[in-house]
Design a protein around this motif. Structure first.
Motif: not given
Length: 282
Positions: A2-3, A13-18, A23-24
């Motif tokens: 999870s990232r 700037t958008s909000t953080l999304s889980n 794959i990175v």
């Protein structure tokens, strides 16, 4: 795994999304993470194989199992859906390897899957007729760009010692990258083109050798180096392709290796393993 991710555009700037899938790309753990993610992807028909490396997956189907291709593709699509992934048809293609003079008709084209005559796999361009002309053309083209950069460095005063190091690390290494896999399938004309590039390097003084290096000798050196590592390291990934060792009860003269010699044909002789098994074996 999870990232979290966010996007920025100008001053917004958008909000953080889980994010809990995928794959990175470009990360150090990306290839290992992909291997874990795809560890449960297996062929459903005996004889078919999956080859996975980094973020690439290749399905290898022998001619005897050609009728199983639609089933295998449906299985891959189903596996991707179950793992919150999507099979991208635009990045998927099919290639059929066969002899140039083969009269066996090609299989019907799978719907939604492009059929190509050449495919780049890990930097090596493979042709459907097992020729290497297209790959050699790509290598020669890139070599010309590298030599221009080396000539620029020489013009700006880079010492011969450092120029030789840069030449070996960039130009020569890129030209012979994965050579054990493809040099056996290169024609006489292909080898001549590669040797011509080697001669240019010497003629323009981009390396410190007293005479032009030999392309064929460089490939033979790479072959021997890989085969030595393959036979000495039990953990080598290619250990599985080695034939069993012979049980010798007599004190015979030293041989190049103790492996059982397999069937050998002119076509198989182009393969790296067969080249090395039969080299100095008598």
């Amino acid at each position: 795994m999870s990232r979290r991710s966010q996007s920025q555009f100008q001053s917004e700037t958008s909000t953080l999304s889980n994010i809990n899938s995928g794959i990175v790309q470009g990360s150090a753990i990306g290839p290992a993470a992909f291997n874990l993610c795809a560890s449960n992807l297996h062929p459903i028909i005996p004889g078919n194989q999956f080859c996975k490396y980094a973020d690439d997956t290749y399905l290898i189907v022998p001619s005897t199992n050609s009728a199983s291709i639609p089933s295998e593709l449906a299985h891959i699509d189903s596996w991707a859906s179950e793992n919150n992934l999507r099979l991208n048809p635009s990045k998927s293609c099919e290639i059929i390897f066969k002899k140039t003079r083969s009269h066996v008709p090609d299989l019907p084209i799978c719907p939604g899957l492009a059929r190509v005559t050449s495919l780049k796999i890990l930097g090596v361009t493979l042709q459907s007729n097992l020729g290497m002309t297209e790959h050699i053309s790509n290598v020669v083209s890139k070599a010309g760009q590298s030599m221009y950069a080396l000539k620029t460095l020489k013009f700006h005063g880079l010492s011969n010692q450092l120029l030789n190091i840069v030449c070996n690390a960039t130009l020569f290494n890129s030209m012979t990258c994965a050579s054990p896999a493809w040099c056996g399938f290169a024609s006489y004309e292909d080898n001549s083109r590669m040797q011509s590039e080697y001669s240019k390097v010497h003629r323009w003084g981009l390396c410190s050798s007293s005479s032009p290096l030999s392309f064929s000798a460089t490939c033979e050196k790479s072959d021997s180096k890989l085969f030595k590592a393959l036979t000495l390291l039990n953990s080598h990934v290619l250990q599985v392709i080695l034939p069993p060792k012979r049980q010798i009860k007599y004190n015979l003269r030293p041989r190049a290796h103790d492996f059982t010699l397999t069937l050998n044909t002119p076509l198989l002789q182009r393969n790296f393993l067969h080249r090395m098994l039969f080299k100095d074996s008598y």
